[in-house]
Design a protein around this motif. Structure first.
Motif, PDB file in Angstrom:
ATOM      1  N   SER B 140      70.854 -12.573  62.663  1.00 16.47           N
ATOM      2  CA  SER B 140      69.753 -12.309  62.469  1.00 16.47           C
ATOM      3  C   SER B 140      68.721 -13.253  61.914  1.00 16.47           C
ATOM      4  O   SER B 140      67.776 -13.474  62.513  1.00 16.47           O
ATOM      5  CB  SER B 140      69.558 -10.842  61.953  1.00 16.47           C
ATOM      6  N   TRP B 141      69.392 -13.531  61.024  1.00  8.42           N
ATOM      7  CA  TRP B 141      68.462 -14.683  60.094  1.00  8.42           C
ATOM      8  C   TRP B 141      68.378 -16.002  61.112  1.00  8.42           C
ATOM      9  O   TRP B 141      67.391 -16.495  60.979  1.00  8.42           O
ATOM     10  CB  TRP B 141      69.194 -15.229  58.908  1.00  8.42           C
ATOM     11  N   ARG B 142      69.290 -16.485  61.675  1.00  9.32           N
ATOM     12  CA  ARG B 142      69.222 -17.803  62.379  1.00  9.32           C
ATOM     13  C   ARG B 142      68.221 -17.593  63.317  1.00  9.32           C
ATOM     14  O   ARG B 142      67.414 -18.458  63.673  1.00  9.32           O
ATOM     15  CB  ARG B 142      70.603 -18.295  62.578  1.00  9.32           C
ATOM     16  N   LEU B 143      68.458 -16.596  64.215  1.00 13.55           N
ATOM     17  CA  LEU B 143      67.608 -16.681  65.356  1.00 13.55           C
ATOM     18  C   LEU B 143      66.326 -15.967  65.076  1.00 13.55           C
ATOM     19  O   LEU B 143      65.188 -16.563  65.588  1.00 13.55           O
ATOM     20  CB  LEU B 143      68.416 -15.410  66.342  1.00 13.55           C
ATOM     21  N   GLY B 144      66.187 -15.270  64.077  1.00 14.19           N
ATOM     22  CA  GLY B 144      64.729 -14.840  63.560  1.00 14.19           C
ATOM     23  C   GLY B 144      64.044 -15.932  63.341  1.00 14.19           C
ATOM     24  O   GLY B 144      62.754 -15.841  63.302  1.00 14.19           O
ATOM     25  N   ALA B 145      64.638 -16.901  62.382  1.00 14.60           N
ATOM     26  CA  ALA B 145      63.976 -17.892  61.685  1.00 14.60           C
ATOM     27  C   ALA B 145      63.078 -18.843  62.819  1.00 14.60           C
ATOM     28  O   ALA B 145      62.338 -19.304  62.770  1.00 14.60           O
ATOM     29  CB  ALA B 145      64.983 -18.659  60.952  1.00 14.60           C
ATOM     30  N   LEU B 146      63.759 -18.789  64.081  1.00 16.14           N
ATOM     31  CA  LEU B 146      63.114 -19.551  65.116  1.00 16.14           C
ATOM     32  C   LEU B 146      61.592 -19.126  65.404  1.00 16.14           C
ATOM     33  O   LEU B 146      60.753 -20.009  65.852  1.00 16.14           O
ATOM     34  CB  LEU B 146      63.795 -19.446  66.579  1.00 16.14           C
ATOM     35  N   LYS B 147      61.460 -17.884  65.392  1.00 14.37           N
ATOM     36  CA  LYS B 147      60.155 -17.299  65.602  1.00 14.37           C
ATOM     37  C   LYS B 147      59.392 -17.028  64.408  1.00 14.37           C
ATOM     38  O   LYS B 147      58.168 -17.259  64.307  1.00 14.37           O
ATOM     39  CB  LYS B 147      60.181 -15.869  66.190  1.00 14.37           C
ATOM     40  N   MET B 244      63.759 -14.128  76.045  1.00 12.84           N
ATOM     41  CA  MET B 244      62.768 -14.384  74.979  1.00 12.84           C
ATOM     42  C   MET B 244      61.476 -13.883  75.905  1.00 12.84           C
ATOM     43  O   MET B 244      60.622 -13.490  75.197  1.00 12.84           O
ATOM     44  CB  MET B 244      62.859 -15.824  74.700  1.00 12.84           C
ATOM     45  N   TRP B 245      61.465 -13.967  77.226  1.00 12.87           N
ATOM     46  CA  TRP B 245      60.194 -13.441  77.906  1.00 12.87           C
ATOM     47  C   TRP B 245      60.006 -12.097  78.124  1.00 12.87           C
ATOM     48  O   TRP B 245      58.779 -11.561  77.760  1.00 12.87           O
ATOM     49  CB  TRP B 245      60.351 -14.202  79.249  1.00 12.87           C
ATOM     50  N   GLU B 246      61.257 -11.222  77.945  1.00  3.54           N
ATOM     51  CA  GLU B 246      61.021  -9.832  78.450  1.00  3.54           C
ATOM     52  C   GLU B 246      61.054  -9.096  77.256  1.00  3.54           C
ATOM     53  O   GLU B 246      60.548  -7.769  77.152  1.00  3.54           O
ATOM     54  CB  GLU B 246      62.216  -9.393  79.457  1.00  3.54           C
ATOM     55  N   ALA B 372      78.323 -17.099  66.183  1.00  2.00           N
ATOM     56  CA  ALA B 372      78.961 -16.238  67.226  1.00  2.00           C
ATOM     57  C   ALA B 372      78.463 -16.115  68.341  1.00  2.00           C
ATOM     58  O   ALA B 372      78.526 -15.193  69.264  1.00  2.00           O
ATOM     59  CB  ALA B 372      79.306 -14.842  66.758  1.00  2.00           C
ATOM     60  N   CYS B 373      77.385 -16.965  68.758  1.00  2.00           N
ATOM     61  CA  CYS B 373      76.908 -17.049  69.872  1.00  2.00           C
ATOM     62  C   CYS B 373      76.465 -18.739  70.153  1.00  2.00           C
ATOM     63  O   CYS B 373      76.140 -19.354  69.052  1.00  2.00           O
ATOM     64  CB  CYS B 373      76.065 -16.181  70.263  1.00  2.00           C
ATOM     65  N   MET B 374      76.212 -19.189  71.300  1.00  4.78           N
ATOM     66  CA  MET B 374      75.848 -20.622  71.440  1.00  4.78           C
ATOM     67  C   MET B 374      74.537 -20.822  71.180  1.00  4.78           C
ATOM     68  O   MET B 374      74.077 -22.042  70.316  1.00  4.78           O
ATOM     69  CB  MET B 374      75.954 -21.071  72.832  1.00  4.78           C
ATOM     70  N   ALA B 375      73.735 -19.966  71.104  1.00  6.42           N
ATOM     71  CA  ALA B 375      72.038 -20.282  70.711  1.00  6.42           C
ATOM     72  C   ALA B 375      72.086 -20.646  69.098  1.00  6.42           C
ATOM     73  O   ALA B 375      71.539 -21.383  68.714  1.00  6.42           O
ATOM     74  CB  ALA B 375      71.303 -18.882  71.052  1.00  6.42           C
ATOM     75  N   GLU B 376      73.179 -19.862  68.386  1.00  4.19           N
ATOM     76  CA  GLU B 376      73.176 -20.407  66.966  1.00  4.19           C
ATOM     77  C   GLU B 376      73.782 -21.619  66.802  1.00  4.19           C
ATOM     78  O   GLU B 376      73.445 -22.569  65.932  1.00  4.19           O
ATOM     79  CB  GLU B 376      73.802 -19.096  66.426  1.00  4.19           C
ATOM     80  N   ILE B 377      74.950 -21.861  67.564  1.00  4.71           N
ATOM     81  CA  ILE B 377      75.921 -23.151  67.417  1.00  4.71           C
ATOM     82  C   ILE B 377      74.812 -24.299  67.683  1.00  4.71           C
ATOM     83  O   ILE B 377      74.887 -25.194  66.679  1.00  4.71           O
ATOM     84  CB  ILE B 377      76.908 -23.021  68.185  1.00  4.71           C
ATOM     85  N   VAL B 378      74.081 -24.109  68.756  1.00  4.63           N
ATOM     86  CA  VAL B 378      73.122 -25.515  69.004  1.00  4.63           C
ATOM     87  C   VAL B 378      72.257 -25.749  68.094  1.00  4.63           C
ATOM     88  O   VAL B 378      71.547 -26.809  68.225  1.00  4.63           O
ATOM     89  CB  VAL B 378      72.678 -25.398  70.498  1.00  4.63           C
TER      90      VAL B 378
END
Lengths: 432, 432
Positions: B140-147, B244-246, B372-378
């Motif tokens: 939640s932190w890694r992907l949340g931090a993008l926004k 991200m769009w929906e 545990a997903c590619m969006a975080e790994i990259v």
């Protein structure tokens, strides 16, 4: 398919006298399908006609009806009929219309009728999946503006029918009471868990699906009409305090799954043919992506249905007041059509099953009085009720009643019956 | 209930030799349940043992097993067993452990075994409802931090297990290919509809439910363990561009319902008893609301399960490379326990049904390599694969393989088998 046949003839009358009374919800031009039971008998399919229910099993057993469609509609759920697709419900409609018409050989056969007063209505389908849309621009704008006054609408609102997966297990038929849910939210003094203090209704159209697409196989808009079995009324009960707290970023969860009420009678897509109107998107500026655009949907994808909400509180009931009307709106205001909902939902290959349920989202219109939930109404101030009561949200003992009716020039107006439920007090949190 | 019984004895061995090989996923201490079929025979319940499946129907017919629990587990879905609650799966575990133990009277009865190689696995339950949680703080932190770099976590993250309703109809068993979905999102040049360009996996734990609570009746945390039937691996395939769009404001929809893969074997809650650990919330600063706090859950509500993701691409396959490991994490990192998920989900009175499915959410840990997903790994840079390939997201022909294994001192380690699927190219949008 969009040319009404003889079953819509305004001169047509039923041999069931109550169906011929002006203003009746269920004239012979309607013939909505539902599932009912009586006194410990097994649930079975029926057709509403006036103040009676045509018992499909009884009509089959009496040799007055026959065919695969009628057999499929006569069981404990309508899923088998829904699985057969639109052609089957057309066939059944024609057969039932002939059976119930004045002059039919079946005229006077009271043994195939059950009075509505003695029929206990059931959920019309075993709902495998329930998806809830949000296709009213006015609803989205009013509530969105509370958080984002500069940009109230969701970014994708004009590009796709916004929706989320909702909860199938807690959908209940009209008449079953709704228990005020416990839930969590942040109060000024800190985190709180207890009965919601902001229970609201949302007036939506129920869309019931026919047919099935395999996982991976989309449904182009040109064929989406065949997936629309019929329509009803849906109350997407919402706990606003819980909702605001839990929503970011994955959407509403427990604020919605507490319960969802649906009206028992499904007004078939066949019955709605005279009430088709242009899809609303024709006039909009931004061009639609091709997968959501089709001439037939532009011309006749929308529906005109007058929708109303009434509230009856315990003091009003005690004082003999009639239910007070809180909302008067029309599905014609919606920004997306039911067929567009089907096509968008299946555009990723998602398999939509017979008996699946869509909610349209709150059907608010632009005018004062057409707000289709209390959270919108109270933006104009507290709700004043007969007898001097004031409401911002629902209180225990309140009863909420939805009604719907379709009108069109040259057609006999048809009704949706009611979707109603009373609010029961929260259950105390169980001891260990 | 949390004291392992003789079925967990590390000295215990099976008369099925392959089950006694060190490192085997399915020793006699595991005994996971699933549904299999063979060559046009009807699907039926089985228990994994070594490289064999115990055919429960065959064992019943041979008089080697008896009882309501075994009968309930022997049919085409496990829902009847799940409906009987945890006591029934305990009873079945004891009976099957005795049947398969070295020295049992059934030893050598090959007629009640089916080789895994010849068994075609099915979904273990008819899934009425699928809810997906998000209980990894690191994910939640890694992907949340993008926004929201200032405030990456959802506001409610530390107060409740965040979740959304997901789609039941598109859940599929391991081995079934996943078709790349079409979808809509905004590109620089404008709105776009076509095959996703950002298909990702999400490594999650599947939580399968037992028992049922009536609508309106919550499940206190002290009784939530009885609702946990067992666990598996779950791939919550995600189309990031569409997502991200929906998403705003109602959450993920078509980015998730394209398909969800689950491993076929349910490792029962009974089998997991030795791998219980403290619930993670003990150390956190903010106090839990009482309904989400219980001494038993604090002490033993968590689970330690090592989880891995491997990727095999077509060029790697052609060159004879082994699958490359992309993720190595542990369910022990999660911020909420399975029992807390049950109690929170039912706290509004939502009725949870036997065979319902929860996803835990992406099980990322804090370290590099545990994403545990590619969006975080990259976020650490493109993924380098053996043979020189580079990935940011999944390509057609890629195969994703999940594995899980539970270890604890003094216990025989048990495995979850695999959850795997290959990506197939998108289907061209159908002509009219």
């Amino acid at each position: 398919m969009n040319v009404p046949d003889f079953t819509h003839d305004p001169e047509r009358r039923a041999w069931v006298a109550s169906a011929n009374v002006a203003g009746c919800d269920f004239p012979i031009q309607n013939l909505p399908l539902g599932v009912f039971s009586r006194d410990g008998e097994a649930p079975r399919g029926g057709v509403a006609i006036g103040d009676q229910v045509l018992d499909l099993r009884a009509a089959l057993d009496a040799g007055l009806l026959s065919g695969a469609a009628a057999e499929a509609a006569a069981g404990p759920t309508l899923n088998p009929l829904m699985a057969m697709g639109r052609a089957a419900s057309r066939e059944l409609r024609v057969a039932v219309s002939e059976l119930l018409a004045e002059g039919s050989g079946a005229a006077g056969r009271e043994d195939i009728l059950v009075s509505m007063a003695s029929a206990r209505m059931q959920l019309p389908s075993a709902i495998a999946n329930f998806s809830d849309f949000m296709v009213s621009r006015d609803h989205s704008w009013r509530l969105g503006a509370l958080k984002n006054p500069q940009s109230p609408l969701p970014p994708a609102f004009d590009s796709l029918p916004v929706a989320y997966h909702s909860r199938a297990s807690s959908v209940r038929v009209s008449g079953e009471a709704v228990v005020r849910p416990n839930g969590q939210w942040r109060k000024k003094e800190g985190m709180h868990f207890g009965p919601t203090e902001a229970l609201d209704y949302e007036l939506e159209l129920a869309v019931w699906l026919a047919g099935e697409n395999a996982l991976g196989a989309p449904v182009p808009l040109s064929r989406a009409q065949d997936r629309l079995f019929g329509y009803g009324l849906l109350n997407d009960w919402s706990a606003r305090d819980m909702q605001m707290w839990e929503m970011p970023p994955l959407g509403p969860f427990l604020a919605k799954s507490l319960s969802t009420s649906v009206s028992p009678w499904i007004v078939t897509a066949e019955a709605m043919i005279p009430f088709a109107i242009a899809g609303r998107r024709v006039a909009e500026a931004e061009p639609l992506l091709p997968y959501l655009d089709h001439p037939e949907d532009r011309a006749r994808g929308g529906l005109s249905i007058a929708l109303e909400v009434f509230l009856l509180t315990p003091p009003m009931r005690a004082a003999g007041h009639e239910p007070a009307r809180l909302t008067a709106t029309d599905f014609a205001h919606m920004a997306w059509t039911p067929a567009q909902m089907v096509t968008h939902h299946a555009s990723n290959g998602c398999n939509l099953l017979p008996g699946d349920l869509f909610g349209s989202g709150t059907c608010s219109g632009p005018e004062a009085g057409s707000e289709a939930c209390m959270a919108e109404i109270v933006l104009r101030g507290p709700i004043q009720l007969p007898g001097g009561e004031v409401r911002r949200f629902l209180e225990d003992g309140d009863e909420v009643i939805f009604r719907g009716r379709a009108h069109a020039e040259g057609a006999v107006s048809i009704g949706f019956g009611e979707c109603r439920a009373e609010i029961l007090p929260a259950i105390p949190w169980p001891a260990e």
